[in-house]
Design a protein around this motif. Structure first.
Motif, short mmCIF file in Angstrom:
data_model
loop_
_atom_site.label_atom_id
_atom_site.label_comp_id
_atom_site.label_asym_id
_atom_site.label_seq_id
_atom_site.Cartn_x
_atom_site.Cartn_y
_atom_site.Cartn_z
N GLU A 1 0.83 -1.21 0.00
CA GLU A 1 0.00 0.00 0.00
C GLU A 1 0.86 1.26 0.00
O GLU A 1 0.55 2.23 -0.68
CB GLU A 1 -0.94 0.00 1.21
CG GLU A 1 -2.06 -1.00 1.09
CD GLU A 1 -2.92 -0.79 -0.15
OE1 GLU A 1 -3.25 0.36 -0.49
OE2 GLU A 1 -3.25 -1.80 -0.79
N GLU A 2 1.95 1.24 0.76
CA GLU A 2 2.87 2.39 0.75
C GLU A 2 3.46 2.61 -0.63
O GLU A 2 3.56 3.74 -1.11
CB GLU A 2 3.98 2.19 1.78
CG GLU A 2 3.53 2.29 3.21
CD GLU A 2 4.63 1.93 4.20
OE1 GLU A 2 5.77 1.63 3.76
OE2 GLU A 2 4.35 1.93 5.41
N LEU A 3 3.86 1.52 -1.28
CA LEU A 3 4.44 1.63 -2.62
C LEU A 3 3.40 2.12 -3.63
O LEU A 3 3.72 2.92 -4.51
CB LEU A 3 5.02 0.29 -3.06
CG LEU A 3 6.32 -0.12 -2.37
CD1 LEU A 3 6.73 -1.53 -2.79
CD2 LEU A 3 7.42 0.87 -2.66
N ARG A 4 2.16 1.66 -3.50
CA ARG A 4 1.10 2.15 -4.41
C ARG A 4 0.90 3.65 -4.25
O ARG A 4 0.75 4.36 -5.24
CB ARG A 4 -0.21 1.43 -4.11
CG ARG A 4 -0.39 0.18 -4.86
CD ARG A 4 -1.82 -0.31 -4.86
NE ARG A 4 -1.83 -1.65 -5.38
CZ ARG A 4 -2.28 -2.71 -4.74
NH1 ARG A 4 -2.82 -2.58 -3.56
NH2 ARG A 4 -2.23 -3.90 -5.30
N ALA A 5 0.90 4.12 -3.01
CA ALA A 5 0.72 5.55 -2.77
C ALA A 5 1.89 6.33 -3.37
O ALA A 5 1.69 7.39 -3.98
CB ALA A 5 0.60 5.82 -1.28
N ARG A 6 3.10 5.84 -3.22
CA ARG A 6 4.27 6.52 -3.79
C ARG A 6 4.22 6.52 -5.31
O ARG A 6 4.58 7.51 -5.95
CB ARG A 6 5.55 5.86 -3.31
CG ARG A 6 5.84 6.16 -1.84
CD ARG A 6 7.04 5.43 -1.30
NE ARG A 6 8.23 5.62 -2.11
CZ ARG A 6 9.35 4.93 -1.96
NH1 ARG A 6 9.41 3.99 -1.03
NH2 ARG A 6 10.38 5.14 -2.74
N VAL A 7 3.77 5.42 -5.90
CA VAL A 7 3.67 5.34 -7.37
C VAL A 7 2.63 6.34 -7.87
O VAL A 7 2.86 7.03 -8.88
CB VAL A 7 3.33 3.90 -7.82
CG1 VAL A 7 2.88 3.86 -9.26
CG2 VAL A 7 4.52 2.99 -7.61
N GLU A 8 1.50 6.45 -7.19
CA GLU A 8 0.47 7.41 -7.60
C GLU A 8 0.97 8.84 -7.49
O GLU A 8 0.72 9.66 -8.37
CB GLU A 8 -0.79 7.22 -6.75
CG GLU A 8 -1.56 5.96 -7.08
CD GLU A 8 -2.75 5.76 -6.15
OE1 GLU A 8 -3.13 6.71 -5.43
OE2 GLU A 8 -3.30 4.65 -6.15
N ALA A 9 1.67 9.16 -6.40
CA ALA A 9 2.21 10.51 -6.23
C ALA A 9 3.24 10.80 -7.32
O ALA A 9 3.26 11.90 -7.89
CB ALA A 9 2.84 10.65 -4.85
N GLN A 10 4.08 9.85 -7.64
CA GLN A 10 5.08 10.04 -8.69
C GLN A 10 4.42 10.21 -10.05
O GLN A 10 4.86 11.01 -10.87
CB GLN A 10 6.06 8.87 -8.71
CG GLN A 10 7.22 9.07 -9.65
CD GLN A 10 8.13 10.20 -9.21
OE1 GLN A 10 8.52 10.27 -8.06
NE2 GLN A 10 8.46 11.08 -10.13
#
Length: 115
Positions: free
Chosen positions: A33-42
């Motif tokens: 979930e943390e990685l998904r949030a970072r990917v969306e922000a990027q």
């Protein structure tokens, strides 16, 4: 009967260990979930940067293609005019409001503060 209880206990411990790894271990759902949030922000940041790059590329193409863009930029940013042209500055008719009475009281004729 005792062997079944031992097997059941071992299976329960194994299930608990697997659940712990699933939720909190390396590559668990929390990290996903943390990685998904970072990917969306990027992705949002990349989209904004891509729009900026597209605008800059269009501006470069305009500047390379003709003198109209260069002339517009020189007139707008540098205030340049062509030879033989007359420069006119249009100023809005905005009236300056008079100062309040308490602000002007105590000031001398020169408009200073009496120092």
């Amino acid at each position: 009967m005792r062997a079944i209880l031992v097997v059941m206990l071992m299976l329960t411990v194994l299930l608990g260990w697997l659940q712990y790894r699933l939720w909190y271990g390396v590559g668990g759902t929390t990290q996903v979930e943390e990685l998904r949030a970072r990917v969306e922000a990027q992705a949002r940041q990349n989209e904004g940067l891509q729009q900026r790059n597209d605008a800059l590329a269009a501006e470069v193409a305009d500047l390379k293609s003709g003198e109209a863009a260069i002339e517009e930029r020189a007139r707008g940013e540098l205030g340049m005019i062509k030879p033989g042209e007359t420069f006119y500055r249009v100023v809005d008719d905005a009236r300056v409001a008079p100062l309040p009475a308490e602000h002007t009281a105590g000031q001398g004729q020169d408009g200073g503060d009496g120092r």
